[in-house]
Design an enzyme around this catalytic site. Structure first.
Site, PDB file in Angstrom:
ATOM      1  CB  VAL A 118      -1.228  -0.058   1.521  1.00 30.98           C
ATOM      2  CG1 VAL A 118      -1.948   0.882   1.029  1.00 30.98           C
ATOM      3  CG2 VAL A 118      -2.201  -1.737   1.132  1.00 30.98           C
ATOM      4  N   PRO A 119       1.290   1.978  -1.247  1.00 27.29           N
ATOM      5  CG  PRO A 119       1.346   2.397  -3.547  1.00 27.29           C
ATOM      6  CD  PRO A 119       0.304   1.493  -2.448  1.00 27.29           C
ATOM      7  CB  CYS A 120       1.887   5.087   2.444  1.00 27.13           C
ATOM      8  SG  CYS A 120       3.270   3.991   3.489  1.00 27.13           S
ATOM      9  CG  HIS A 121       6.345   4.385  -1.126  1.00 23.97           C
ATOM     10  ND1 HIS A 121       5.925   3.074  -0.850  1.00 23.97           N
ATOM     11  CD2 HIS A 121       7.131   4.592  -2.673  1.00 23.97           C
ATOM     12  CE1 HIS A 121       5.984   2.689  -2.604  1.00 23.97           C
ATOM     13  NE2 HIS A 121       6.938   3.561  -2.966  1.00 23.97           N
TER      14      HIS A 121
END
Length: 156
Positions: A118-121
């Site tokens: 889950v690409p919160c970056h």
């Protein structure tokens, strides 16, 4: 729940999940010993390795994170950010329908239990700064560069 620990270019990833899906992927600097990979977590390990090898741009894992209804909504919106792209916290708030919720969105991003998948970056500050990353800003920078490497221009 079953647990696996694997070495990655950014430290040791700890993956927790079962036949219902992956509930958590976290990263730490070290001190952890890689473990045998339980069958329920083998696909997660394979897909993470493919991501780090540059062979995967999205994940097709069954996810089962625990969080509030709002957090789940924020995390679902993160999945819509394409590989190699970024979105600001303000843009993320707009996607969720409330520009005034920017701090709540940032807080939910910070509680994302599924590192990389889950690409919160991919969420950055409005000024383009790398802000707010639980795994450390150096990891966020590394991930963004991994997903969008600078191509050397030809001199001729």
């Amino acid at each position: 729940m079953e647990t696996a620990r694997v070495k990655t270019p950014l430290g040791f990833a700890t993956i927790i999940g079962d036949e219902n899906g992956i509930s958590s992927i976290t990263v730490s600097d070290g001190g952890l010993i890689p473990t045998l990979i339980p069958k329920a977590l083998q696909e997660a390990v394979t897909q993470l390795n493919e991501y780090f090898d540059g062979k995967r741009t999205d994940f097709t894992l069954e996810l089962n994170p625990e969080g509030t209804e709002f957090q789940q909504k924020v995390w679902s919106a993160l999945l819509e950010i394409p590989y190699g792209k970024t979105r600001t916290y303000l843009d993320q708030s707009k996607v969720l329908g409330d520009v005034k919720a920017i701090r709540a969105v940032a807080s939910a991003n910070g509680k994302n239990p599924l590192w990389i998948v889950v690409p919160c970056h991919r969420v950055i500050g409005s000024d383009g700064s790398l802000t707010g990353y639980a795994g450390g800003l150096w990891r966020k920078k590394w991930l963004l560069e991994h997903e969008n490497p600078t191509k050397q221009q030809s001199l001729f």
